[in-house]
Design a protein around this motif. Structure first.
Motif, mmCIF file in Angstrom:
data_model
loop_
_atom_site.group_PDB
_atom_site.id
_atom_site.type_symbol
_atom_site.label_atom_id
_atom_site.label_comp_id
_atom_site.label_asym_id
_atom_site.label_seq_id
_atom_site.Cartn_x
_atom_site.Cartn_y
_atom_site.Cartn_z
ATOM 1 N N TYR A 75 0.822 -1.205 0.000
ATOM 2 C CA TYR A 75 0.000 0.000 0.000
ATOM 3 C C TYR A 75 0.860 1.260 0.000
ATOM 4 N N ALA A 110 0.414 3.821 -3.036
ATOM 5 C CA ALA A 110 0.165 5.252 -2.861
ATOM 6 C C ALA A 110 1.204 6.074 -3.611
ATOM 7 N N THR A 138 0.213 8.172 -7.139
ATOM 8 C CA THR A 138 0.376 9.631 -7.134
ATOM 9 C C THR A 138 1.306 10.083 -8.256
ATOM 10 N N TYR A 160 -2.399 10.128 -3.033
ATOM 11 C CA TYR A 160 -2.825 8.928 -2.320
ATOM 12 C C TYR A 160 -1.961 8.755 -1.081
ATOM 13 N N GLY A 161 -2.502 8.030 -0.082
ATOM 14 C CA GLY A 161 -1.745 7.850 1.140
ATOM 15 C C GLY A 161 -2.175 6.643 1.945
ATOM 16 N N VAL A 162 -1.483 6.442 3.074
ATOM 17 C CA VAL A 162 -1.765 5.352 4.003
ATOM 18 C C VAL A 162 -1.859 5.950 5.405
ATOM 19 N N PHE A 169 -5.797 2.651 3.241
ATOM 20 C CA PHE A 169 -5.284 3.248 2.010
ATOM 21 C C PHE A 169 -6.331 4.263 1.569
ATOM 22 N N THR A 203 1.481 10.436 2.916
ATOM 23 C CA THR A 203 0.943 10.743 1.584
ATOM 24 C C THR A 203 2.084 11.129 0.648
#
Length: 222
Positions: free
Chosen positions: A63, A67, A71, A90-92, A107, A167
């Motif tokens: 993940y 991310a 991105t 995108y991020g975690v 996620f 992110t």
């Protein structure tokens, strides 16, 4: 004149007595079989337990990579509830406030582009979040470093991070990391991010590390 000859069979012997296992021998054999089967069952349970945790550890690593690649690759996002389209970051996100928080990570689409996991990402039924359930015991602790390069981990250190949002922002492959307290206050901590997973009945733990450069690694700590 008829002569009779008699031959003696020199090889003939008295019938052999057929014998089997004695009771003590049977008890010994059954004991050995029981010990072997018990060891195999315990080993199988240990293997399954370790596999379950390790599977989630590598899910977290994937993940992080997902991310980053989404991105930088300008991955288009379409919300499943209202069909809106965007090209977000995108991020975690993960936190360790209580047991129900430690058994999962998220996620998410950083729809606000603020580097945080909040509304609308965390809203109930949000299309911006994909949650992975780890199961118990889940994440044991999460860590960051202060300006003196001292590692601080929640819940062991009161000043450690309770929540972490990682992110990415184009075109930088390096992560934007926000370390937060339980109340959501941003803490003055810096990467690397360290996430520790313990095994339910085994010694040792596994650590996922997100470096400030964007590199992700996994290591086993005895």
């Amino acid at each position: 004149m008829i002569s009779r000859f008699y031959f003696k069979n020199k090889k003939s012997k008295s019938p052999k007595r057929i014998t089997g296992f004695s009771l003590p021998e049977l008890i010994v054999v059954m004991t050995i079989i029981t010990i072997i089967l018990t060891a195999l069952v315990i080993r199988q349970k240990t293997f399954q337990e370790r596999f379950r945790i390790d599977d989630k550890v590598y899910d977290l690593v994937l993940y992080f990579r997902k991310a980053q690649s989404y991105t930088l690759g300008v991955k288009e996002f379409t919300c499943s509830t209202n069909s809106t389209k965007s090209f977000p970051s995108y991020g975690v996100f993960f936190k360790t406030t209580n047991a129900s928080d430690r058994d999962r990570f998220h996620f998410f689409v950083d729809q606000n582009n603020n580097g945080l996991y909040g509304s609308p990402e965390s809203d109930s039924g949000s299309c911006y979040t994909e949650t992975t359930i780890i199961g118990t015991p889940g994440i044991d602790r999460i860590c960051g470093y202060n300006s003196s390069a001292v590692r601080l981990c929640w819940p062991n250190d009161a000043s450690g991070p309770n929540q972490i949002a990682v992110t990415f922002k184009r075109p930088d492959p390096r992560p934007t990391v926000n370390f937060l307290s339980a109340s959501g206050t941003i803490l003055p901590l810096v990467p690397p991010v360290e996430v520790y997973f313990k095994y339910p009945t085994q010694s040792g733990e596994t650590k996922v590390i997100m470096e400030a450069t964007g590199q992700v690694s996994v290591s086993y700590v005895p």
